[in-house]
Enzyme design. Sequence first.
Site, short mmCIF file in Angstrom:
data_model
loop_
_atom_site.label_atom_id
_atom_site.label_comp_id
_atom_site.label_asym_id
_atom_site.label_seq_id
_atom_site.Cartn_x
_atom_site.Cartn_y
_atom_site.Cartn_z
N HIS A 1 0.76 -1.12 -0.13
CA HIS A 1 -0.09 0.07 -0.07
C HIS A 1 0.97 1.31 0.05
CE1 HIS A 1 -3.38 -2.52 1.06
NE2 HIS A 1 -2.83 -2.97 2.03
O1 RIB Z 1 -5.01 -0.09 4.67
C1 RIB Z 1 -3.50 -0.06 4.47
C2 RIB Z 1 -2.88 0.96 5.34
O2 RIB Z 1 -3.09 0.66 6.63
C3 RIB Z 1 -1.01 0.94 5.06
O3 RIB Z 1 -0.68 2.13 5.26
C4 RIB Z 1 -0.77 -0.07 6.30
O4 RIB Z 1 0.62 0.02 6.45
C5 RIB Z 1 -1.72 0.38 7.25
O5 RIB Z 1 -1.02 1.42 8.02
#
Ligand code: RIB
Length: 309
Positions: A237
Amino acid sequence: MTRPKLLIDCDPGHDDAVALLFGARHFDLVGVTTTHGNSSLANSTRNALALLELGGIDVPLAEGFAQPLVGATVDAAHVHGKSGLDGHDLPPPTRKPIDAHAVDFIIESARRHQGELILAVIGPQTNVAVALKREPKLRTWLREITVMGGSAAGGNVTPAAEFNIYCDPEAAAVVFGCGVPIRMVGLDVTRRTGFDDADIARLRASGRRVAGVIADLVSFYLARQRAVFARAVASMHDVCALVPYVDEALLETDGAIVRVECAGIHTRGATVCDVRGARHLTVPPVRLAVRSDARRLIDQVIDTLLNYP
Ligand code: RIB
Ligand code: CA
């Protein structure tokens, strides 16, 4: 060509770890701030310091808030493990955070690099929201805010909300309403943009120390992604919020007005993305990532990780 100046606010977190190593290679990383999120603030800070030492990245780190503006603290131990970075026991960091709060460090960094600093927010947005409230000039000092968070279509921590926004919806509402140019990279793109088994094997086969550690960490994270989300890839992500500054073609964006739901019983933390077009643009639109060339993006990230010793 001079590298863009970057400050990363994060909650390491396996995907944060990859984003930190990627950011340090492609940007002029002026510093890191930590927040509650995937795990406790203490774990975020320890993990971030240990990752910076793993990569030989000598930048200041300032610790931020341990809880959201409103409501209870949430974590993602079911995905990232009890330590927030399970899968490889990194040596305890030898360095400590600087003697300044993350909020003051964000403000000071933006003041020092007026018009140049990109602020990457890849965890809950508590630190950034308080900084914007404490110093309104941030709105003109910051070049851009790049957010990993939210989604135009469904959440991961609830059916409606993505984790980073859900952890502190009031903070996210401040950030999305602040008027600084925002790039939003949400689950629409990041869910399916991740490392698969072959990527992990490539890291491990390199015989390089950093790549080997990341292979261990991502193996753990992929197993949890499979168990929790039935996903075939370990979603990367956070690095998706950084890659467009290296290769804009890897992410396609659309203009959207983004509002954060703070009151809904079933929808608290949802990002309501209005993509109906020009006549609804009441404020400057957010650049919302809508499509990615996931394979090329991940190859770019793996190549960067293989550049470490
Ligand atoms: O939903 C994904 C996000 O939430 C990413 O930043 C992961 O590291 C968590 O923080
Ligand atoms: Ca994160």
